[in-house]
Scaffold this motif. Sequence first.
Motif, PDB file in Angstrom:
ATOM      1  N   GLU A   1      -4.704   1.773   8.314  1.00  0.00           N
ATOM      2  CA  GLU A   1      -3.464   0.897   7.737  1.00  0.00           C
ATOM      3  C   GLU A   1      -2.754   1.871   9.652  1.00  0.00           C
ATOM      4  O   GLU A   1      -1.964   0.489   9.902  1.00  0.00           O
ATOM      5  N   ASN A   2      -2.395   2.998   9.319  1.00  0.00           N
ATOM      6  CA  ASN A   2      -1.292   3.560  10.206  1.00  0.00           C
ATOM      7  C   ASN A   2      -1.683   2.960  11.468  1.00  0.00           C
ATOM      8  O   ASN A   2      -0.577   2.598  12.232  1.00  0.00           O
ATOM      9  N   VAL A   3      -2.446   2.995  12.155  1.00  0.00           N
ATOM     10  CA  VAL A   3      -2.958   2.594  13.561  1.00  0.00           C
ATOM     11  C   VAL A   3      -2.822   0.727  14.053  1.00  0.00           C
ATOM     12  O   VAL A   3      -2.105   0.112  14.725  1.00  0.00           O
TER      13      VAL A   3
ATOM     14  N   ASN B   1       1.024  -1.128   0.193  1.00  0.00           N
ATOM     15  CA  ASN B   1       0.245  -0.061  -0.301  1.00  0.00           C
ATOM     16  C   ASN B   1       0.867   1.476  -0.396  1.00  0.00           C
ATOM     17  O   ASN B   1       0.393   2.186  -0.312  1.00  0.00           O
ATOM     18  N   MET B   2       2.422   1.578   0.538  1.00  0.00           N
ATOM     19  CA  MET B   2       2.585   2.341   0.865  1.00  0.00           C
ATOM     20  C   MET B   2       3.558   3.091  -1.031  1.00  0.00           C
ATOM     21  O   MET B   2       3.527   3.926  -1.743  1.00  0.00           O
TER      22      MET B   2
ATOM     23  N   PRO C   1       2.376   9.132   5.359  1.00  0.00           N
ATOM     24  CA  PRO C   1       1.146   9.576   4.603  1.00  0.00           C
ATOM     25  C   PRO C   1       0.022   8.125   3.610  1.00  0.00           C
ATOM     26  O   PRO C   1      -0.923   9.154   2.695  1.00  0.00           O
ATOM     27  N   THR C   2       0.627   6.990   2.610  1.00  0.00           N
ATOM     28  CA  THR C   2       0.327   6.819   1.666  1.00  0.00           C
ATOM     29  C   THR C   2      -0.580   5.041   2.485  1.00  0.00           C
ATOM     30  O   THR C   2      -1.268   4.675   1.393  1.00  0.00           O
TER      31      THR C   2
ATOM     32  N   GLN D   1      -7.608   9.349   4.176  1.00  0.00           N
ATOM     33  CA  GLN D   1      -5.411   9.744   4.482  1.00  0.00           C
ATOM     34  C   GLN D   1      -5.017  10.619   5.371  1.00  0.00           C
ATOM     35  O   GLN D   1      -6.157  11.285   5.389  1.00  0.00           O
ATOM     36  N   PRO D   2      -3.965  10.020   6.064  1.00  0.00           N
ATOM     37  CA  PRO D   2      -4.103  11.209   7.609  1.00  0.00           C
ATOM     38  C   PRO D   2      -4.166  12.481   7.077  1.00  0.00           C
ATOM     39  O   PRO D   2      -4.293  13.689   7.685  1.00  0.00           O
ATOM     40  N   ASN D   3      -2.969  12.941   5.933  1.00  0.00           N
ATOM     41  CA  ASN D   3      -3.189  13.991   5.608  1.00  0.00           C
ATOM     42  C   ASN D   3      -4.525  15.385   5.080  1.00  0.00           C
ATOM     43  O   ASN D   3      -3.983  15.943   5.152  1.00  0.00           O
TER      44      ASN D   3
END
Lengths: 396, 243
Positions: free
Chosen positions: B111-113, A7-8, B105-106, B147-149
């Motif tokens: 997913e970040n968590v 995904n990145m 950011p992507t 997205q976080p941004n």
Amino acid sequence: MYRLALNMLFGDRAKLAMLLCGLAFSALLMAQQTSVFFGIMSWTYTPVYNIRAPIWVSDPMVEQANDAKPMRDTDLYRVRSVDGVAWAAPLHTSFLQARMQDGNFKLITMVGIDADTFAGAPAVLSQGLIEDLRLPNTVIVDEWGAQLMGRVTKGPDGKDVVIPLKVGDTFEVNDLEARIVGICKVRRAFTGGPFVYTTYDRTKLYTLGARRTLSFMLVEPQAGVDPVKLCARIEADTGLKAWTSDTVIWSWSDRSLARNTFWWFWKNTGIPFSFGTAVALGLFVGIAVSGQTFYSFVLENLKYFAAIKAMGAGMGVIARMLLVQAFTAGLLGFGLGVGMAQAIGRAMIEKGMPPFIMFPQIFWATLALVLGISLVSAIIGIIKVSRVDAATVFRG
Amino acid sequence: MSTHAAHTVAVRTHGVDMFFGDGETKVTALKQADFEANRGELIMLVGPSGCGKTTLLSVIAGTLTPQTGTVEVFGQRLDGLSQEELTTFRRKHLGFVFQSFNLIPTLTVLENVMVPLLIQGAAHDEAVAKARAMLEKVGLKGREYGQPNALSGGQQQRVAIARALVHEPSLLICDEPTSALDKDTGAQIMQMVRDLSRSPERCVVVVTHDHRIFRFADRIAEMEDGRIRRVVEDASLLDTNHL
């Protein structure tokens, strides 16, 4: 983590596009140039490909299939007398000038085959009958030759239009009439001239002045006789050179005429170097563009990799993430590049120029090289990330 | 660590020296730094720039290894552990909130968590469920797939807090968590950190310059020249002009 790694990668579309362009261009250049190279090189052993006989016999000084050194006709009888030979037929090949009806001259490759057995005759005729070759002053021309030697006229729009030769048309070779009784389908030759088939005896007329016309002998072993062993026996008994007719250029067989022809051109012409340069260029461009783009992708994500490290991901996990990203990009780039190479190749095959042969080996070698580029890119990224101190995440 | 369950000290450093470079370029960041934080406590590390706050935080987090002294976190001695052991320790016991959020950011918010859980080897579905629950706790339900941004600074820091706590770490390390936020948002964030970390099995260490959030601390450790100068419970005792 690997799903997140992907995904990145896919999340940064601009970088991904750049990465794929580099890899696809590299794969395209390597696969397309190599396929054209092998296509052209396959033309070098066209005589062996077109004329399927288990054994070819030549003068001992012959090095490859386009290098005919005429032998005496009596050599044919000596070969026929070798134990294990079922039959042997004469074959003539020479480059001659054909004078067309409009007065123009064209270079042709004349092939003289045995009129009794037609051994060495083209396998497929699109027009005419092979038996008509027994009629006086008759020849069979290949399809490309019929086009090349055709009559040029003006079309309704004023542009040149080629009217191909057809059965019944005539031209001259050494002031002797050659009447077309058939059009055949054969592979084109590296040496350029179209193939014009006639009988072996008639070639003596067309090559007026040549004392010897026996270029090769085509030999069939008796049932159960090993062709390789028979070759050795022919050489021992006659002092001539005997070759097998397999066209597997990758084989280690010293007796393969096709293989020897291929490698003769490899060693004695600049073709491999020029194509090799293009392939090497593809590889270097791939490494440079993909490596640089992937490195910039890693640099941009460096602080996130540092954060992931601080959170407790080992270098092994991060290295695998980078490898997954690099190899995924590599596989996609490879697919795009080889797909484009195939598309271009198909278009080429339809036009007949330049020849295009994508061996499975080319496919797999290109894949290996593209994955190699991806590996180099990943290693550069891994080295960079491994040098990042997890503590940097606390420095703003 | 269970043998220390009754112990009240969560983090202890003793006689820690930390310097960078050598010869003329040698910089001493910590000088005999002694520090203690208790279980269930939110303690702030304050002090002027260059006093060694971030270095001490890195030592406590196991991302830097001191040249001398001992470091103990929830009964585990960190000094002497290999890099691999430190990595494993951080993975299991530490949560991080960074000054600049460090959200990828992507990736989506969800997913970040999920990242700390996946680093621990959790199954994808389990990570999704826990991350969702944590995002709900920090008031970001419905924002999972953004997205976080696309979020405000406060919302991004809430995502960062969710990420720091989703794997239920013992020690929460916060590096300038409000420096990129306005006063009200900063207060909300600190209230959230305080509420979510109130547990006898947890300790929160916050490095900050932001005196507006001192009131959320149980204790404040003031640093100067690489050592703890004093520890106070009442922020009014600090000279904020000095910080």
